[in-house]
Design an enzyme around this catalytic site. Structure first.
Site, PDB file in Angstrom:
ATOM      1  N   HIS A  97      89.194 -62.624 -72.106  1.00  0.00           N
ATOM      2  CA  HIS A  97      90.128 -63.134 -72.902  1.00  0.00           C
ATOM      3  C   HIS A  97      90.853 -64.108 -72.543  1.00  0.00           C
ATOM      4  O   HIS A  97      91.449 -65.030 -73.188  1.00  0.00           O
ATOM      5  CB  HIS A  97      91.346 -61.912 -73.238  1.00  0.00           C
ATOM      6  CG  HIS A  97      92.132 -61.650 -72.187  1.00  0.00           C
ATOM      7  ND1 HIS A  97      92.170 -60.503 -71.407  1.00  0.00           N
ATOM      8  CD2 HIS A  97      93.411 -62.266 -71.801  1.00  0.00           C
ATOM      9  CE1 HIS A  97      93.183 -60.575 -70.576  1.00  0.00           C
ATOM     10  NE2 HIS A  97      93.836 -61.657 -70.812  1.00  0.00           N
ATOM     11  N   ASP A 127      85.936 -57.096 -70.842  1.00  0.00           N
ATOM     12  CA  ASP A 127      86.830 -58.283 -70.810  1.00  0.00           C
ATOM     13  C   ASP A 127      86.574 -58.680 -69.513  1.00  0.00           C
ATOM     14  O   ASP A 127      87.487 -59.174 -68.750  1.00  0.00           O
ATOM     15  CB  ASP A 127      88.217 -57.825 -71.095  1.00  0.00           C
ATOM     16  CG  ASP A 127      89.109 -58.770 -71.310  1.00  0.00           C
ATOM     17  OD1 ASP A 127      88.773 -59.915 -71.664  1.00  0.00           O
ATOM     18  OD2 ASP A 127      90.462 -58.609 -70.967  1.00  0.00           O
ATOM     19  N   GLY A 202      99.467 -64.680 -67.916  1.00  0.00           N
ATOM     20  CA  GLY A 202      98.981 -65.626 -66.850  1.00  0.00           C
ATOM     21  C   GLY A 202      98.424 -64.842 -65.527  1.00  0.00           C
ATOM     22  O   GLY A 202      97.598 -65.643 -64.888  1.00  0.00           O
ATOM     23  N   ASN A 203      98.962 -63.768 -65.326  1.00  0.00           N
ATOM     24  CA  ASN A 203      98.203 -63.001 -64.303  1.00  0.00           C
ATOM     25  C   ASN A 203      96.831 -62.446 -64.486  1.00  0.00           C
ATOM     26  O   ASN A 203      95.957 -62.079 -63.650  1.00  0.00           O
ATOM     27  CB  ASN A 203      99.159 -61.629 -63.750  1.00  0.00           C
ATOM     28  CG  ASN A 203     100.279 -62.138 -62.864  1.00  0.00           C
ATOM     29  OD1 ASN A 203     101.396 -62.239 -63.242  1.00  0.00           O
ATOM     30  ND2 ASN A 203      99.878 -62.282 -61.673  1.00  0.00           N
ATOM     31  N   SER A 204      96.554 -62.300 -65.756  1.00  0.00           N
ATOM     32  CA  SER A 204      95.005 -61.958 -66.195  1.00  0.00           C
ATOM     33  C   SER A 204      93.948 -62.336 -65.364  1.00  0.00           C
ATOM     34  O   SER A 204      94.013 -63.739 -65.513  1.00  0.00           O
ATOM     35  CB  SER A 204      94.968 -62.188 -67.751  1.00  0.00           C
ATOM     36  OG  SER A 204      95.968 -61.153 -68.524  1.00  0.00           O
ATOM     37  N   GLY A 260      68.477 -52.050 -55.422  1.00  0.00           N
ATOM     38  CA  GLY A 260      69.297 -51.526 -54.480  1.00  0.00           C
ATOM     39  C   GLY A 260      70.928 -51.088 -54.671  1.00  0.00           C
ATOM     40  O   GLY A 260      71.061 -51.271 -56.083  1.00  0.00           O
ATOM     41  N   VAL A 261      71.679 -50.629 -54.020  1.00  0.00           N
ATOM     42  CA  VAL A 261      72.844 -50.314 -54.229  1.00  0.00           C
ATOM     43  C   VAL A 261      73.844 -50.600 -53.163  1.00  0.00           C
ATOM     44  O   VAL A 261      73.453 -51.018 -52.090  1.00  0.00           O
ATOM     45  CB  VAL A 261      73.183 -48.976 -54.459  1.00  0.00           C
ATOM     46  CG1 VAL A 261      72.386 -48.330 -55.735  1.00  0.00           C
ATOM     47  CG2 VAL A 261      72.638 -48.112 -53.517  1.00  0.00           C
ATOM     48  N   THR A 262      75.404 -50.923 -53.509  1.00  0.00           N
ATOM     49  CA  THR A 262      76.224 -50.944 -52.611  1.00  0.00           C
ATOM     50  C   THR A 262      76.558 -49.690 -51.896  1.00  0.00           C
ATOM     51  O   THR A 262      77.056 -48.928 -52.450  1.00  0.00           O
ATOM     52  CB  THR A 262      77.274 -51.826 -53.106  1.00  0.00           C
ATOM     53  OG1 THR A 262      76.998 -52.978 -53.773  1.00  0.00           O
ATOM     54  CG2 THR A 262      78.345 -52.063 -51.970  1.00  0.00           C
TER      55      THR A 262
END
Length: 465
Positions: A97, A127, A202-204, A260-262
């Site tokens: 957004h 988002d 603004g923090n988004s 693979g995976v973390t």
């Protein structure tokens, strides 16, 4: 000589004063060696993480009234947000957004340098978006933690472009976990972190950090009308989504046979661990096996699944891929793989016109059915005549660099309508288009009209000579 009691008292006082002075000097020396008492864990976290946080500014063009093509008017709306550098080549994560419908995305780095960014992938449902900054040198990357072991009550720090005040720092705690937050009928957030750290407009897109300086989430929303109630997308969710977005961009370009995976090891370090190797793939032929850890790909460090996918992002089927692999015994070897492209017969343009557009501009498309166009106009309250639905975008092409995506409806370029590939071919080959330095284009995406600017004159001239 015997000392009188008064003399003994003075001597004792002198000894105590001397001892106090020595203790003060020792305490000062110890404090100097370890740093000021003001240098708290929060100060250290902010100092370490801030260089990886960028501020995002842009202008959204929204329709102010009237019908498109019939005296419509548009107005500019200012937007702002925050992003986090997750790859030194200039790849940034933020909220979708923040950049949705933004024509010109401007980024300010932590040291004040300006840069231009473009959206390379996004997911409307969650988002999240991935941007690419044209960085001239490697950028500092945020340290990534995990949201799996969060404690309710632990201290967290948020950094962001609050109300346009760049790199604003706030602190709070993890107030709750696994919150679901509905937004509207089309979108809702799930499994969020609730925090008391102040999150403002603004923090988004900015990071939520733990006291180890690791990003544990992407700040996304606040509760309107409430104080101290904000929400963050957990970092494990972010990594999964972004990895999938990048994989979608590379899947038709290269294949290596590795999945693979973390995982997190005993040293509290994340690793990318191979879970399967495709039969007959070049990875299998070179001895890559389940349980192996991928440490580097072509010099890029790999610490998690997202790093693995980003390392593949700029490669093609013609490129050799050099893996640094550690097996289950800890032995490290270099493995060189030759990627093979996925079958792409369905993406081969069938006509000379389609092939020319695919080569010079980078899209495939089909005319939008009349009934579909009528439905779009009804939902959007517009009166568009026709459009070209983009069905495929070639990675690295001019269309890709301008942010066009599969599913977009291209309405027109400049004053020309694009109702078919023949229309688009005519525009791209026209002298008027090729002689200009910039051309405005109009697309429909997610039931919204978006405006962008093409800078393709030079490539168009080369392609049509």
């Amino acid at each position: 000589m015997k000392l009188r009691p008064a003399s003994m008292t003075r001597l004792l006082r002198s000894s105590v004063l001397c001892l106090a002075t020595i203790c003060t000097m020792l305490a000062h020396t110890a404090q100097t060696a370890s740093g000021s008492n003001r240098e708290t864990p929060i100060v250290r976290v902010v100092r370490e993480a801030s260089p990886s946080v960028v501020n995002i500014h842009g202008h959204k063009t929204v329709r102010a009234g009237g019908l498109p093509g019939q005296g419509q008017s548009f107005q500019q709306v200012n937007g702002m947000g925050t992003g986090v550098v997750i790859d030194p080549r200039g790849y940034v994560i933020t909220n979708f957004h923040v950049v949705q419908d933004v024509n010109d995305i401007r980024v300010t780095l932590a040291d004040g340098r300006p840069a231009v960014a473009r959206v390379i992938a996004h997911d409307l449902r969650t988002d999240l978006a991935v941007l690419k900054i044209d960085a001239r040198e490697p950028l500092p990357v945020i340290r990534i933690g995990t949201s799996e072991d969060l404690w309710v009550g632990e201290t967290v720090i948020a950094i962001g472009n609050a109300f346009g005040y760049e790199h604003t720092v706030t602190q709070g705690i993890v107030s709750a976990l696994h919150r679901d937050v509905p937004v509207n009928e089309e979108q809702s957030y799930t499994d969020l972190i609730q925090t008391s750290a102040e999150i403002n407009p603004g923090n988004s897109g900015g990071p939520l950090l733990n006291l180890d300086g690791q990003m544990i989430g992407i700040n996304v929303a606040v509760r309107v009308g409430a104080q101290g109630i904000a929400f963050t997308i957990p970092v494990d969710q972010v990594l999964d989504i972004v990895s999938g977005l990048i994989q979608q961009k590379t899947v038709n370009q290269i294949t290596h046979g590795i999945r693979g995976v973390t995982q997190w090891n005993d040293k509290d370090e994340s690793e990318f661990v191979v879970t399967s190797v495709a039969s007959g793939s070049s990875a299998e032929k070179e001895g890559v096996d389940t349980g192996d850890r991928i440490l580097q790909i072509n010099g890029h460090s790999v610490r998690n699944h997202m790093d693995f996918e980003f390392a593949m992002l700029e490669l093609t089927s013609r490129d050799a891929i050099e893996f640094e692999v550690a097996n289950t015994k800890g032995d490290v070897t270099l493995v060189s793989l030759r990627s093979q492209p996925h079958p792409r017969s369905s993406e081969t343009p069938a006509t000379p016109v389609a092939q020319r557009i695919w080569t010079s501009f980078g899209i495939q498309g089909e005319p939008v059915a009349e009934t579909t166009m009528q439905d779009l106009n009804r939902r959007m309250e517009t009166a568009y005549g026709a459009g070209l639905k983009i069905t495929s975008v070639r990675p690295g092409s001019q269309a890709d660099r301008q942010g066009m995506q599969s599913g977009d409806v291209l309405l027109g370029i400049r004053n020309w309508q694009t109702s078919s590939l023949n229309d688009l071919d005519y525009i791209l080959r026209s002298d008027e288009f090729r002689s200009g330095s910039q051309s405005q284009f109009f697309i429909i995406r997610s039931n919204k009209t978006m405006i962008g600017y093409l800078q393709v004159a030079q490539s168009a001239r080369r392609a049509t000579r």
